[in-house]
Design a protein around this motif. Structure first.
Motif, mmCIF file in Angstrom:
data_model
loop_
_atom_site.group_PDB
_atom_site.id
_atom_site.type_symbol
_atom_site.label_atom_id
_atom_site.label_comp_id
_atom_site.label_asym_id
_atom_site.label_seq_id
_atom_site.Cartn_x
_atom_site.Cartn_y
_atom_site.Cartn_z
ATOM 1 N N LYS A 195 0.837 -1.203 0.000
ATOM 2 C CA LYS A 195 0.000 0.000 0.000
ATOM 3 C C LYS A 195 0.869 1.248 0.000
ATOM 4 O O LYS A 195 0.604 2.210 -0.732
ATOM 5 N N ALA A 196 1.926 1.242 0.808
ATOM 6 C CA ALA A 196 2.832 2.396 0.854
ATOM 7 C C ALA A 196 3.522 2.586 -0.496
ATOM 8 O O ALA A 196 3.750 3.723 -0.932
ATOM 9 N N ALA A 197 3.859 1.470 -1.157
ATOM 10 C CA ALA A 197 4.504 1.559 -2.465
ATOM 11 C C ALA A 197 3.580 2.215 -3.488
ATOM 12 O O ALA A 197 4.013 3.042 -4.300
ATOM 13 N N LEU A 198 2.311 1.865 -3.454
ATOM 14 C CA LEU A 198 1.352 2.472 -4.378
ATOM 15 C C LEU A 198 1.178 3.955 -4.083
ATOM 16 O O LEU A 198 0.975 4.769 -5.005
ATOM 17 N N GLU A 199 1.293 4.335 -2.827
ATOM 18 C CA GLU A 199 1.218 5.765 -2.472
ATOM 19 C C GLU A 199 2.433 6.511 -3.000
ATOM 20 O O GLU A 199 2.331 7.654 -3.458
ATOM 21 N N ILE A 200 3.603 5.863 -2.930
ATOM 22 C CA ILE A 200 4.814 6.478 -3.484
ATOM 23 C C ILE A 200 4.660 6.674 -4.988
ATOM 24 O O ILE A 200 4.988 7.736 -5.529
ATOM 25 N N ILE A 201 4.138 5.661 -5.667
ATOM 26 C CA ILE A 201 3.957 5.746 -7.106
ATOM 27 C C ILE A 201 2.949 6.833 -7.454
ATOM 28 O O ILE A 201 3.114 7.577 -8.429
#
Length: 209
Positions: free
Chosen positions: A195-201
């Motif tokens: 989820k955090a990775a998708l927020e970074i993207i």
């Protein structure tokens, strides 16, 4: 994109990185010069330190191949073909992040890692690597640009990840595209930081004009 296939590194296509530099452009302790001699020449301005025990002539361009070769000097020869430089270390090799304090090394989960635990100056990460996740640069195996971007999005805090990812996306020769990176993260099995990775993207996407 990561699979359980055996780790079979491929060579980076010529359009992805500059040509391999000549053999005299990087120096390390050995038969020609000792480490104290290299340090003394660097102090006199005759050489520039690239990374730890890797030195080059002043004015030499620090290419991905040279950075990978310099990093390889910090990896014990006995394990050099069993590990893959990844995450922020790979981003530095590609010229998209600062010099790492410790090398981040990936070890395929199909290989035994117990004998590598005592490797100094390195952080080991047991992962699944597919044949297209690894390239060969300067005598060292390195995670491919897209795999590097994926790992940074998943495992590096946003403060450090965002600048590195923006630089990778801005370099056409690395062929990292935001859409492909998004698909790679979405296709990753459930992991704590997805989820955090998708927020970074999402933060990487340009704002509507």
């Amino acid at each position: 994109m990561a699979t359980s296939s055996p780790l079979t590194p491929r060579t980076v296509p010529a359009h992805h990185v500059p040509a391999v530099p000549g053999p005299t452009e990087l120096y390390s302790p050995g038969r020609v010069f000792s480490w104290p001699e290299l340090q003394a020449m660097a102090a006199d301005g005759l050489l520039s330190q690239l990374y730890q025990r890797g030195y080059m002539l002043p004015g030499t361009a620090a290419t991905p191949q040279l950075r990978a070769r310099a990093a390889s000097f910090a990896v014990p020869p006995g394990i050099r073909q069993r590990v893959v430089a990844g995450r922020m270390t790979a981003a530095w090799i590609y010229g998209c992040a600062g010099e790492p304090d410790r090398l981040a090394l990936l070890v395929d989960a199909t290989r035994r890692v117990s004998s590598l635990r005592s490797t100094r100056g390195c952080t080991l990460h047991e992962v699944r690597l597919g044949p297209f996740d690894v390239v060969s640069l300067g005598g060292l195996m390195v995670s491919s640009p897209l795999r590097t971007a994926l790992d940074i999005a998943l495992h590096v805090d946003a403060e450090r990840a965002l600048p590195a990812l923006r630089k990778m996306l801005a370099r056409p020769e690395l062929d990292v595209r935001l859409r492909l990176l998004t698909l790679a993260v979405e296709a990753t099995p459930r992991v704590p930081h997805k989820k955090a990775a998708l927020e970074i993207i999402s933060a990487l996407k340009p704002e509507p004009g």
